[in-house]
Scaffold this motif. Sequence first.
Motif, PDB file in Angstrom:
ATOM      1  N   LEU A  18      41.660  31.495  46.597  1.00 23.72           N
ATOM      2  CA  LEU A  18      40.498  31.985  46.962  1.00 23.72           C
ATOM      3  C   LEU A  18      40.668  31.993  48.485  1.00 23.72           C
ATOM      4  N   GLN A  19      41.077  30.801  48.884  1.00 25.72           N
ATOM      5  CA  GLN A  19      41.379  30.332  50.354  1.00 25.72           C
ATOM      6  C   GLN A  19      42.507  31.540  50.929  1.00 25.72           C
ATOM      7  N   SER A  20      43.597  31.788  50.114  1.00 25.90           N
ATOM      8  CA  SER A  20      44.610  32.871  50.515  1.00 25.90           C
ATOM      9  C   SER A  20      43.938  34.020  50.417  1.00 25.90           C
ATOM     10  N   VAL A  21      43.046  34.503  49.715  1.00 25.36           N
ATOM     11  CA  VAL A  21      42.785  35.924  49.647  1.00 25.36           C
ATOM     12  C   VAL A  21      41.827  36.297  50.626  1.00 25.36           C
ATOM     13  N   PHE A  22      41.018  35.117  51.223  1.00 26.28           N
ATOM     14  CA  PHE A  22      40.095  35.363  52.289  1.00 26.28           C
ATOM     15  C   PHE A  22      40.646  35.259  53.646  1.00 26.28           C
ATOM     16  N   ASN A  23      41.698  34.539  53.671  1.00 27.99           N
ATOM     17  CA  ASN A  23      42.495  34.010  54.910  1.00 27.99           C
ATOM     18  C   ASN A  23      42.849  35.389  55.754  1.00 27.99           C
ATOM     19  N   GLU A  24      42.487  35.407  56.898  1.00 29.35           N
ATOM     20  CA  GLU A  24      42.978  36.353  57.845  1.00 29.35           C
ATOM     21  C   GLU A  24      42.647  37.916  57.062  1.00 29.35           C
ATOM     22  N   PHE A  25      41.506  37.828  56.387  1.00 29.81           N
ATOM     23  CA  PHE A  25      40.897  39.161  56.188  1.00 29.81           C
ATOM     24  C   PHE A  25      40.844  40.156  57.160  1.00 29.81           C
ATOM     25  N   VAL A 118      39.280  36.553  42.393  1.00 29.30           N
ATOM     26  CA  VAL A 118      40.535  36.396  43.392  1.00 29.30           C
ATOM     27  C   VAL A 118      41.344  37.800  42.895  1.00 29.30           C
ATOM     28  N   GLY A 119      41.537  38.140  41.629  1.00 29.06           N
ATOM     29  CA  GLY A 119      42.251  39.248  41.328  1.00 29.06           C
ATOM     30  C   GLY A 119      41.494  40.483  41.926  1.00 29.06           C
ATOM     31  N   GLN A 120      40.280  40.570  41.873  1.00 27.56           N
ATOM     32  CA  GLN A 120      39.730  41.962  42.527  1.00 27.56           C
ATOM     33  C   GLN A 120      40.023  41.898  44.081  1.00 27.56           C
ATOM     34  N   ILE A 121      39.998  40.819  44.744  1.00 25.89           N
ATOM     35  CA  ILE A 121      40.183  40.726  46.055  1.00 25.89           C
ATOM     36  C   ILE A 121      41.680  40.996  46.544  1.00 25.89           C
ATOM     37  N   VAL A 122      42.434  40.610  45.815  1.00 25.68           N
ATOM     38  CA  VAL A 122      43.895  40.905  45.844  1.00 25.68           C
ATOM     39  C   VAL A 122      44.209  42.357  45.660  1.00 25.68           C
ATOM     40  N   THR A 123      43.538  42.955  44.607  1.00 24.74           N
ATOM     41  CA  THR A 123      43.446  44.405  44.501  1.00 24.74           C
ATOM     42  C   THR A 123      42.915  45.117  45.788  1.00 24.74           C
ATOM     43  N   LEU A 124      41.672  44.553  46.131  1.00 24.26           N
ATOM     44  CA  LEU A 124      41.121  45.470  47.510  1.00 24.26           C
ATOM     45  C   LEU A 124      42.160  45.069  48.526  1.00 24.26           C
ATOM     46  N   ARG A 125      42.666  43.741  48.732  1.00 25.24           N
ATOM     47  CA  ARG A 125      43.641  43.505  49.900  1.00 25.24           C
ATOM     48  C   ARG A 125      44.875  44.676  49.966  1.00 25.24           C
ATOM     49  N   ASP A 130      48.371  45.463  54.397  1.00 27.41           N
ATOM     50  CA  ASP A 130      49.531  44.708  54.123  1.00 27.41           C
ATOM     51  C   ASP A 130      49.084  42.973  53.662  1.00 27.41           C
ATOM     52  N   PHE A 131      49.460  42.700  52.202  1.00 30.97           N
ATOM     53  CA  PHE A 131      49.006  41.462  51.599  1.00 30.97           C
ATOM     54  C   PHE A 131      50.208  41.052  50.825  1.00 30.97           C
ATOM     55  N   ASP A 132      50.412  39.967  50.749  1.00 26.32           N
ATOM     56  CA  ASP A 132      51.647  39.265  49.791  1.00 26.32           C
ATOM     57  C   ASP A 132      50.676  38.607  48.526  1.00 26.32           C
ATOM     58  N   PRO A 133      50.704  39.286  47.485  1.00 25.13           N
ATOM     59  CA  PRO A 133      50.074  38.778  46.381  1.00 25.13           C
ATOM     60  C   PRO A 133      50.809  37.451  45.843  1.00 25.13           C
ATOM     61  N   TYR A 134      52.104  37.455  46.052  1.00 21.55           N
ATOM     62  CA  TYR A 134      52.554  36.054  45.833  1.00 21.55           C
ATOM     63  C   TYR A 134      52.161  34.868  46.453  1.00 21.55           C
ATOM     64  N   SER A 135      51.663  35.032  47.658  1.00 21.64           N
ATOM     65  CA  SER A 135      50.952  33.956  48.710  1.00 21.64           C
ATOM     66  C   SER A 135      49.849  33.178  47.851  1.00 21.64           C
ATOM     67  N   LEU A 136      49.555  33.531  46.728  1.00 22.66           N
ATOM     68  CA  LEU A 136      48.601  32.756  45.821  1.00 22.66           C
ATOM     69  C   LEU A 136      49.198  31.523  45.555  1.00 22.66           C
ATOM     70  N   TYR A 137      50.280  31.581  45.063  1.00 22.85           N
ATOM     71  CA  TYR A 137      50.991  30.564  44.293  1.00 22.85           C
ATOM     72  C   TYR A 137      51.561  29.361  45.319  1.00 22.85           C
ATOM     73  N   ARG A 138      51.685  28.319  44.732  1.00 20.91           N
ATOM     74  CA  ARG A 138      52.231  27.289  45.403  1.00 20.91           C
ATOM     75  C   ARG A 138      53.721  27.349  45.512  1.00 20.91           C
TER      76      ARG A 138
END
Length: 138
Positions: A18-25, A118-125, A130-138
């Motif tokens: 969640l932090q990842s998808v909202f970070n630097e929105f 999270v999935g919805q915001i990834v799609t939006l981003r 530019d958004f790296d969806p792999y940034s969600l993972y450790r």
Amino acid sequence: MSTSAFLKNQLDTVGKQLQSVFNEFPNGKWDEKATPVSFSAAETAEHLAECYQAFLVHAEGRDYEWGTYQIENKSPEHLVKTMFEQRAKATAVAASSDDPKIHNFATDYILLHDAYHVGQIVTLRLTIGDFDPYSLYR
């Protein structure tokens, strides 16, 4: 590993997502939607804050009346700050409990529900920039 420890680990993991998808929105994009019926990032933040409030009410054994929780200050910063404050309260209750009923509420209102959004915001981003969806993972 205890159920509480497992739940806490899962809540922490999806919390980082969640932090990842909202970070630097992206500025000026908070009210955009991936589809006409999707939530915007601003709507998602307020919605999740209400869901955490509903969890807290249910954890106390009371019924929650949906639509009663409103965040007055709709600035993106305040919405996200409030959402994460509400989430911190809810996850603290969930992680400190040994009650299976509380664990079930936490799974429904926080864990699975956060992952869904999270999935919805990834799609939006991905649609707005530019958004790296792999940034969600450790």
